[in-house]
Motif scaffolding. Structure first.
Motif, mmCIF file in Angstrom:
data_model
loop_
_atom_site.group_PDB
_atom_site.id
_atom_site.type_symbol
_atom_site.label_atom_id
_atom_site.label_comp_id
_atom_site.label_asym_id
_atom_site.label_seq_id
_atom_site.Cartn_x
_atom_site.Cartn_y
_atom_site.Cartn_z
ATOM 1 N N ARG A 145 -13.589 -89.789 -1.170
ATOM 2 C CA ARG A 145 -13.295 -89.741 -2.591
ATOM 3 C C ARG A 145 -12.043 -88.920 -2.822
ATOM 4 O O ARG A 145 -11.937 -87.798 -2.336
ATOM 5 N N GLU A 146 -11.074 -89.514 -3.534
ATOM 6 C CA GLU A 146 -9.819 -88.818 -3.788
ATOM 7 C C GLU A 146 -9.944 -87.827 -4.935
ATOM 8 O O GLU A 146 -9.229 -86.840 -4.984
ATOM 9 N N THR A 147 -10.863 -88.083 -5.872
ATOM 10 C CA THR A 147 -11.090 -87.129 -6.950
ATOM 11 C C THR A 147 -12.009 -86.019 -6.459
ATOM 12 O O THR A 147 -12.636 -86.127 -5.409
ATOM 13 N N GLU A 148 -12.128 -84.946 -7.225
ATOM 14 C CA GLU A 148 -12.864 -83.771 -6.767
ATOM 15 C C GLU A 148 -14.282 -83.736 -7.318
ATOM 16 O O GLU A 148 -14.494 -83.819 -8.521
ATOM 17 N N GLY A 149 -15.245 -83.579 -6.396
ATOM 18 C CA GLY A 149 -16.618 -83.218 -6.716
ATOM 19 C C GLY A 149 -17.217 -83.926 -7.904
ATOM 20 O O GLY A 149 -17.203 -85.136 -8.023
ATOM 21 N N GLY A 150 -17.754 -83.139 -8.820
ATOM 22 C CA GLY A 150 -18.348 -83.665 -10.035
ATOM 23 C C GLY A 150 -19.523 -84.584 -9.755
ATOM 24 O O GLY A 150 -20.285 -84.385 -8.824
ATOM 25 N N GLY A 151 -19.683 -85.589 -10.606
ATOM 26 C CA GLY A 151 -20.814 -86.499 -10.483
ATOM 27 C C GLY A 151 -20.776 -87.366 -9.248
ATOM 28 O O GLY A 151 -21.778 -87.972 -8.885
ATOM 29 N N HIS A 152 -19.622 -87.448 -8.577
ATOM 30 C CA HIS A 152 -19.527 -88.281 -7.380
ATOM 31 C C HIS A 152 -20.464 -87.797 -6.292
ATOM 32 O O HIS A 152 -20.929 -88.589 -5.475
ATOM 33 N N ALA A 153 -20.732 -86.498 -6.236
ATOM 34 C CA ALA A 153 -21.610 -85.970 -5.189
ATOM 35 C C ALA A 153 -22.987 -86.624 -5.296
ATOM 36 O O ALA A 153 -23.562 -87.064 -4.300
ATOM 37 N N HIS A 154 -23.509 -86.688 -6.503
ATOM 38 C CA HIS A 154 -24.818 -87.303 -6.702
ATOM 39 C C HIS A 154 -24.768 -88.796 -6.382
ATOM 40 O O HIS A 154 -25.706 -89.351 -5.799
ATOM 41 N N LEU A 155 -23.669 -89.453 -6.760
ATOM 42 C CA LEU A 155 -23.536 -90.881 -6.469
ATOM 43 C C LEU A 155 -23.503 -91.130 -4.969
ATOM 44 O O LEU A 155 -24.085 -92.101 -4.478
ATOM 45 N N PHE A 156 -22.824 -90.264 -4.223
ATOM 46 C CA PHE A 156 -22.787 -90.412 -2.769
ATOM 47 C C PHE A 156 -24.183 -90.275 -2.186
ATOM 48 O O PHE A 156 -24.579 -91.029 -1.291
ATOM 49 N N THR A 157 -24.944 -89.289 -2.666
ATOM 50 C CA THR A 157 -26.308 -89.104 -2.179
ATOM 51 C C THR A 157 -27.143 -90.352 -2.456
ATOM 52 O O THR A 157 -27.895 -90.811 -1.585
ATOM 53 N N ARG A 158 -26.977 -90.920 -3.635
ATOM 54 C CA ARG A 158 -27.703 -92.146 -3.974
ATOM 55 C C ARG A 158 -27.299 -93.290 -3.047
ATOM 56 O O ARG A 158 -28.156 -94.029 -2.544
ATOM 57 N N ASP A 159 -25.985 -93.426 -2.791
ATOM 58 C CA ASP A 159 -25.504 -94.487 -1.906
ATOM 59 C C ASP A 159 -26.035 -94.313 -0.494
ATOM 60 O O ASP A 159 -26.388 -95.292 0.181
ATOM 61 N N ILE A 160 -26.080 -93.079 -0.032
ATOM 62 C CA ILE A 160 -26.544 -92.808 1.329
ATOM 63 C C ILE A 160 -28.043 -93.063 1.448
ATOM 64 O O ILE A 160 -28.526 -93.567 2.464
ATOM 65 N N LYS A 161 -28.786 -92.738 0.400
ATOM 66 C CA LYS A 161 -30.217 -93.075 0.397
ATOM 67 C C LYS A 161 -30.409 -94.583 0.497
ATOM 68 O O LYS A 161 -31.283 -95.064 1.228
ATOM 69 N N SER A 162 -29.588 -95.320 -0.221
ATOM 70 C CA SER A 162 -29.668 -96.779 -0.171
ATOM 71 C C SER A 162 -29.334 -97.287 1.228
ATOM 72 O O SER A 162 -29.994 -98.198 1.751
ATOM 73 N N ALA A 163 -28.287 -96.696 1.848
ATOM 74 C CA ALA A 163 -27.927 -97.085 3.214
ATOM 75 C C ALA A 163 -29.049 -96.744 4.192
ATOM 76 O O ALA A 163 -29.353 -97.524 5.102
ATOM 77 N N MET A 164 -29.664 -95.583 3.999
ATOM 78 C CA MET A 164 -30.769 -95.155 4.860
ATOM 79 C C MET A 164 -31.936 -96.143 4.750
ATOM 80 O O MET A 164 -32.512 -96.561 5.755
ATOM 81 N N ASN A 165 -32.259 -96.521 3.525
ATOM 82 C CA ASN A 165 -33.359 -97.469 3.323
ATOM 83 C C ASN A 165 -33.072 -98.805 3.993
ATOM 84 O O ASN A 165 -33.946 -99.390 4.639
ATOM 85 N N ALA A 166 -31.838 -99.297 3.847
ATOM 86 C CA ALA A 166 -31.471 -100.576 4.460
ATOM 87 C C ALA A 166 -31.548 -100.498 5.977
ATOM 88 O O ALA A 166 -32.062 -101.403 6.630
ATOM 89 N N ALA A 167 -31.032 -99.396 6.535
ATOM 90 C CA ALA A 167 -31.017 -99.234 7.988
ATOM 91 C C ALA A 167 -32.430 -99.160 8.546
ATOM 92 O O ALA A 167 -32.763 -99.830 9.533
ATOM 93 N N LYS A 168 -33.264 -98.355 7.919
ATOM 94 C CA LYS A 168 -34.617 -98.159 8.441
ATOM 95 C C LYS A 168 -35.492 -99.391 8.223
ATOM 96 O O LYS A 168 -36.386 -99.664 9.021
ATOM 97 N N PHE A 169 -35.239 -100.127 7.144
ATOM 98 C CA PHE A 169 -35.979 -101.370 6.925
ATOM 99 C C PHE A 169 -35.637 -102.390 7.993
ATOM 100 O O PHE A 169 -36.486 -103.142 8.462
ATOM 101 N N ASP A 170 -34.356 -102.399 8.408
ATOM 102 C CA ASP A 170 -33.918 -103.338 9.435
ATOM 103 C C ASP A 170 -34.428 -102.937 10.804
ATOM 104 O O ASP A 170 -34.863 -103.776 11.586
ATOM 105 N N ASN A 171 -34.366 -101.639 11.121
ATOM 106 C CA ASN A 171 -34.860 -101.133 12.404
ATOM 107 C C ASN A 171 -35.100 -99.633 12.266
ATOM 108 O O ASN A 171 -34.154 -98.852 12.203
ATOM 109 N N ALA A 172 -36.363 -99.246 12.227
ATOM 110 C CA ALA A 172 -36.717 -97.839 12.016
ATOM 111 C C ALA A 172 -36.268 -96.943 13.165
ATOM 112 O O ALA A 172 -36.237 -95.720 13.023
ATOM 113 N N ASN A 173 -35.892 -97.545 14.313
ATOM 114 C CA ASN A 173 -35.470 -96.759 15.471
ATOM 115 C C ASN A 173 -33.977 -96.443 15.479
ATOM 116 O O ASN A 173 -33.503 -95.736 16.371
ATOM 117 N N ASP A 174 -33.244 -96.976 14.528
ATOM 118 C CA ASP A 174 -31.805 -96.698 14.477
ATOM 119 C C ASP A 174 -31.549 -95.283 13.955
ATOM 120 O O ASP A 174 -32.314 -94.751 13.142
#
Length: 240
Positions: A145-174
């Motif tokens: 992110r080129e802009t600083e902090g702010g609400g983007h931090a929470h958005l990143f956490t949300r995106d990473i949770k979504s990525a985690m869910n997708a990864a573990k749903f596909d293969n829990a051993n990854d």
């Protein structure tokens, strides 16, 4: 012809005009930049009367948008290269010390991103058994992110949770490693992300400043990879 001109001007001049430009350069010995500029401007000028709804302002905005998309794509690939290099160093460091890949027969560092569900993982590593089968993967989304902090931090956490869910749903051993490059990140969100994924590398930098892993972060990644290859850690679950 009108449809072709519309697509060439509006949507994909590189793909549509590329073969023609290559022939011009080859036959005339002119530079590619000159040939591209002259061909595209001549095309726009000649068929300006046909493309009646296209004011210059619209064409300008499309070109700017395409250039910005290309810039971001190039920058994204640069970040992927930095992360891919750091992972390669960690794997090579382990192999040089141990003469093997721990409990795996081989390691394959993929050369392109993969999609799992709707999520993109910019870098990924395949861990191979003695029969040549992929046992599990190491998946790495990169967030900048080129802009600083702010609400983007929470958005990143949300995106990473979504990525985690997708990864573990596909293969829990990854395994899931996340790399974040952003200025003035929320300390609370950093901790949330570290608790969520198997390993997190977070740089307090503008993406334009990100050219390599610091020695401390490379050391942390080396240690994580050593524990992973030895089988000393297990992938986290989405409920951790």
């Amino acid at each position: 012809m009108l449809l072709y001109v519309f697509v060439a001007i509006r949507d994909a001049p590189q793909q549509r005009l590329g073969p023609l430009i290559q022939r011009i350069v080859r036959n005339s010995k002119r530079s590619r930049t000159d040939a591209e500029a002259e061909a595209l401007s001549a095309l726009i000028y000649k068929y300006r009367g046909n493309v009646k709804t296209f004011a210059w302002q619209a064409i300008r905005e499309v070109i700017i948008d395409r250039l910005e998309g290309s810039r971001r794509s190039i920058k994204g690939h640069e970040k992927e290269t930095v992360v891919r290099t750091a992972l390669l160093i960690a794997i090579q460091t382990f192999f040089e010390k141990n003469g093997n890949y721990g409990q795996y027969a081989g390691v394959e560092l993929a050369d392109k991103e993969i999609m799992i569900g709707n999520e993109t993982f910019d870098v990924n590593v395949n861990l191979i058994d003695a029969q040549g089968n992929r046992v599990r993967r190491i998946l790495v989304p990169i967030k900048t992110r080129e802009t600083e902090g702010g609400g983007h931090a929470h958005l990143f956490t949300r995106d990473i949770k979504s990525a985690m869910n997708a990864a573990k749903f596909d293969n829990a051993n990854d395994f899931l490693i996340v790399v974040i490059v952003a200025k003035n990140w929320s300390e609370r969100e950093k901790e949330n992300i570290r608790n969520l994924v198997d390993h997190a590398t977070i740089f307090d930098l503008s993406p334009n400043e990100f050219a390599e892993f610091s020695s401390d972060e490379q050391s942390r990644l080396n240690s994580f990879m050593a524990s992973l290859l030895k089988g000393q850690i297990s992938p986290k679950t989405i409920t951790d």
